[in-house]
Scaffold this active site. Structure first.
Site, PDB file in Angstrom:
ATOM      1  N   SER A 231       0.826  -1.205   0.000  1.00 22.26           N
ATOM      2  CA  SER A 231       0.000   0.000   0.000  1.00 22.26           C
ATOM      3  C   SER A 231       0.860   1.254   0.000  1.00 22.26           C
ATOM      4  O   SER A 231       2.013   1.251   0.444  1.00 22.26           O
ATOM      5  CB  SER A 231      -0.909   0.012   1.228  1.00 22.26           C
ATOM      6  OG  SER A 231      -0.150   0.270   2.406  1.00 22.26           O
ATOM      7  N   GLU A 252       6.793  -0.117  -5.030  1.00 24.31           N
ATOM      8  CA  GLU A 252       5.677  -0.372  -5.936  1.00 24.31           C
ATOM      9  C   GLU A 252       4.401  -0.352  -5.106  1.00 24.31           C
ATOM     10  O   GLU A 252       4.144  -1.268  -4.331  1.00 24.31           O
ATOM     11  CB  GLU A 252       5.847  -1.726  -6.636  1.00 24.31           C
ATOM     12  CG  GLU A 252       7.037  -1.797  -7.557  1.00 24.31           C
ATOM     13  CD  GLU A 252       6.929  -0.842  -8.743  1.00 24.31           C
ATOM     14  OE1 GLU A 252       5.803  -0.429  -9.079  1.00 24.31           O
ATOM     15  OE2 GLU A 252       7.973  -0.503  -9.311  1.00 24.31           O
ATOM     16  N   LEU A 253       3.605   0.709  -5.294  1.00 22.92           N
ATOM     17  CA  LEU A 253       2.542   0.998  -4.342  1.00 22.92           C
ATOM     18  C   LEU A 253       1.159   0.877  -4.990  1.00 22.92           C
ATOM     19  O   LEU A 253       0.963   0.089  -5.892  1.00 22.92           O
ATOM     20  CB  LEU A 253       2.789   2.372  -3.729  1.00 22.92           C
ATOM     21  CG  LEU A 253       4.222   2.569  -3.189  1.00 22.92           C
ATOM     22  CD1 LEU A 253       4.414   3.975  -2.644  1.00 22.92           C
ATOM     23  CD2 LEU A 253       4.559   1.515  -2.144  1.00 22.92           C
ATOM     24  N   GLY A 254       0.206   1.659  -4.515  1.00 23.10           N
ATOM     25  CA  GLY A 254      -1.177   1.504  -4.940  1.00 23.10           C
ATOM     26  C   GLY A 254      -1.467   2.119  -6.294  1.00 23.10           C
ATOM     27  O   GLY A 254      -0.606   2.703  -6.953  1.00 23.10           O
ATOM     28  N   CYS A 286      -3.030  -4.067  -7.867  1.00 22.45           N
ATOM     29  CA  CYS A 286      -2.684  -2.646  -7.913  1.00 22.45           C
ATOM     30  C   CYS A 286      -3.020  -2.027  -9.261  1.00 22.45           C
ATOM     31  O   CYS A 286      -3.283  -0.830  -9.359  1.00 22.45           O
ATOM     32  CB  CYS A 286      -1.198  -2.449  -7.598  1.00 22.45           C
ATOM     33  SG  CYS A 286      -0.070  -3.290  -8.746  1.00 22.45           S
ATOM     34  N   GLU A 380      -8.472   4.100  -3.915  1.00 19.23           N
ATOM     35  CA  GLU A 380      -8.210   2.727  -4.333  1.00 19.23           C
ATOM     36  C   GLU A 380      -9.121   1.789  -3.543  1.00 19.23           C
ATOM     37  O   GLU A 380      -9.060   1.736  -2.317  1.00 19.23           O
ATOM     38  CB  GLU A 380      -6.748   2.353  -4.097  1.00 19.23           C
ATOM     39  CG  GLU A 380      -6.406   0.961  -4.567  1.00 19.23           C
ATOM     40  CD  GLU A 380      -4.956   0.593  -4.345  1.00 19.23           C
ATOM     41  OE1 GLU A 380      -4.404  -0.189  -5.147  1.00 19.23           O
ATOM     42  OE2 GLU A 380      -4.367   1.082  -3.352  1.00 19.23           O
ATOM     43  N   VAL A 381      -9.945   1.021  -4.250  1.00 19.11           N
ATOM     44  CA  VAL A 381     -10.926   0.156  -3.596  1.00 19.11           C
ATOM     45  C   VAL A 381     -10.311  -1.176  -3.202  1.00 19.11           C
ATOM     46  O   VAL A 381     -10.542  -1.699  -2.123  1.00 19.11           O
ATOM     47  CB  VAL A 381     -12.143  -0.072  -4.518  1.00 19.11           C
ATOM     48  CG1 VAL A 381     -13.150  -1.011  -3.844  1.00 19.11           C
ATOM     49  CG2 VAL A 381     -12.802   1.258  -4.850  1.00 19.11           C
ATOM     50  N   PHE A 382      -9.548  -1.784  -4.100  1.00 19.79           N
ATOM     51  CA  PHE A 382      -8.969  -3.116  -3.903  1.00 19.79           C
ATOM     52  C   PHE A 382     -10.064  -4.146  -3.661  1.00 19.79           C
ATOM     53  O   PHE A 382      -9.981  -4.997  -2.773  1.00 19.79           O
ATOM     54  CB  PHE A 382      -7.945  -3.117  -2.768  1.00 19.79           C
ATOM     55  CG  PHE A 382      -6.641  -3.801  -3.161  1.00 19.79           C
ATOM     56  CD1 PHE A 382      -5.842  -3.254  -4.145  1.00 19.79           C
ATOM     57  CD2 PHE A 382      -6.237  -4.984  -2.562  1.00 19.79           C
ATOM     58  CE1 PHE A 382      -4.660  -3.875  -4.527  1.00 19.79           C
ATOM     59  CE2 PHE A 382      -5.046  -5.604  -2.935  1.00 19.79           C
ATOM     60  CZ  PHE A 382      -4.263  -5.054  -3.924  1.00 19.79           C
TER      61      PHE A 382
END
Length: 486
Positions: A231, A252-254, A286, A380-382
């Protein structure tokens, strides 16, 4: 006999069988049923020191091997992964809640990381430089030493291997901390593969544990590079700690990725692409298509067809059925998804399909008439949620697509690919797919995002992988010592 037996590996947290006792063991649970399907060793922050000590010693021996021996070991690993892809897929289904199609897709990607790693070993590792002196001047890439890898639960094996393979290829040792919810498919299965491939004892350590293990890994002075996938909130903390310690952090994120759908598309094909982008692996990616930005001329048809597609997708235990979608990883994430959907509809978005769940099984959901003020469109829902917004001009589409703190992936659907490329120039993002949805990855392609999505493309292909996991060293050589006046 299965290749990997969780019972045999209960307590083991390295490719060489090094054991950690500080954290005891933990059950591996299937999110679809709650059933216990194995047991794994649990590391604590105290175990990081032991792992770094062992890894530092093993790294020196590994880096000193002739390059062809290291390449051969990675090729053996790639071959073993291909041979046991079915078993890895089964673990992804049961432990990560992956649909069988997604699990098979992920398992098929993993071997490519090690084939590319073997090619990286064999690639040139420096360049000759011009120099004014009568000497040979060159820049060469040397191993960083010990690399720490922190990987998430959603695509656990590929998001571990994407860092582990190039780190090993460039002569480093690796300490991997997988998400504790996917300790097998994200870590221990790989450790068993690498041990079978003949990598030296102690070169790869897997530390299944909580956030304190990750923090200890980031803070340890013996770990020179951190490769983190997770995240944005956690990534900011990792980056801050690493910066304070003057070590590199690949983050490496959202993402909250947009799919721009122009008015000239084949609408059924566009809807199929959009549904895949939003609902694959329950939206827990992601690169998931988090925002559908659709031209007003086809908007109503697109929404209707997308809702129809969502309604027809089966959601069930992926191990017991052929359902393409399985469970959300846990209750906390399910409740986060539902909260965003609920608050968005309360704020004026229109719930067209879904928005309900049973246990951890969340129905594919379509929300129409969205704006940047609606949480499911803005955050960001994920989860398996497709928010849809309408635009009337290219300028409005660009504005909607750019109104986000993230910059990971962008899809543009249009019959005029040059118009699509011109549109892509106007939206900041690390990845662009013209006439495809937002989810894609290849071992030989650069991967990474901008802004809150991370620190740029750090993986993919030989050049990027060498850049990511080595240090640059300047070397000069001359035939005699120069004469100096002192």
């Amino acid at each position: 006999m299965p290749f990997f037996d969780a019972g045999d590996w209960a307590g083991k947290i390295s490719s060489g069988g090094w054991r950690a006792g500080a954290g005891g063991t933990a059950d591996v649970r299937e999110p679809a049923t709650g059933q216990v399907i194995g047991s794994v060793g649990v590391a604590t922050a105290r175990d990081v020191d032991d792992a770094v000590t062992a890894a530092t010693k093993a790294q020196k021996e590994w880096a000193a091997l002739p390059y062809d021996q290291r390449a051969a070991a990675l090729r053996r690993a790639a071959t073993l992964i291909e041979e046991h892809a079915g078993e890895l897929s089964d673990w992804l289904v049961r432990e990560a809640g992956s649909g069988k199609g997604k699990a098979g897709f992920e398992a098929s990607l993993v071997a490519a990381e090690y084939w590319t790693g073997a090619a990286t070993v064999e690639a040139p590792y420096g360049q000759l430089l011009r120099t004014r002196a009568p000497r040979l001047s060159m820049a060469r890439r040397v191993p960083a030493g010990v690399v720490g890898v922190i990987s998430p639960f959603n695509f656990p094996q590929i998001l571990s291997s994407r860092s582990v393979a190039p780190a090993l290829a460039t002569g480093n040792a690796v300490i991997l901390k997988p998400d504790p919810r996917t300790a097998v498919s994200g870590g221990l299965f790989l450790a068993a593969i690498l041990a079978e491939a003949g990598l030296p004892d102690g070169l790869v350590h897997v530390l299944p544990g909580a956030a304190d293990v990750g923090s200890a890994l980031v803070e340890h002075p013996g770990v020179r590079i951190i490769s983190f996938t997770g995240s944005t909130a956690a990534g900011r903390k990792v980056g801050e700690a690493a910066g304070r310690l003057l070590k590199r952090a690949h983050l490496e994120l959202g993402g909250n990725n947009a799919l721009i759908v122009m008015d000239d598309v084949d609408v059924p094909a566009a809807v199929a692409a959009g549904a895949w982008g939003s609902f694959l692996h329950q939206g827990q990616i992601c690169m998931t298509t988090g925002r559908h930005i659709v031209h007003e001329a086809i908007y109503d048809e697109y929404v209707e067809r997308l809702a129809h597609s969502a309604a027809g997708i089966q959601v069930a235990d992926p191990a017991a059925t052929d359902a393409p979608l399985g469970p959300i990883i846990d209750v906390r994430q399910r409740d986060h998804v539902h909260d965003l959907v609920t608050r968005s509809t309360q704020a004026g978005a229109r719930l067209v399909e879904g928005g309900t769940y049973e246990d951890l099984f969340y129905r594919p959901t379509v929300i129409a008439d969205c704006s940047v003020d609606h949480p499911a469109f803005n955050e960001e829902v994920f989860g398996p949620v497709a928010p849809v917004a309408k635009f009337s001009s290219v300028e409005e589409a660009v504005e909607l697509a750019s109104r986000t703190e993230y910059g990971l992936s962008l899809g543009i659907l249009t019959q005029d690919v040059m118009r699509g490329l011109a549109l892509a120039d106007r939206v900041p993002t690390g990845i662009v797919h013209i006439n495809d949805q937002t989810v894609d990855d290849e071992a030989v392609a650069p991967f990474g995002g901008t802004a809150a999505s991370g620190t740029g493309a750090r993986f993919g292909g030989v050049e990027a992988n060498i850049e990511a996991f080595t240090e640059t060293q300047w070397v000069t050589m001359q035939s005699r010592i120069p004469q100096y006046p002192f």
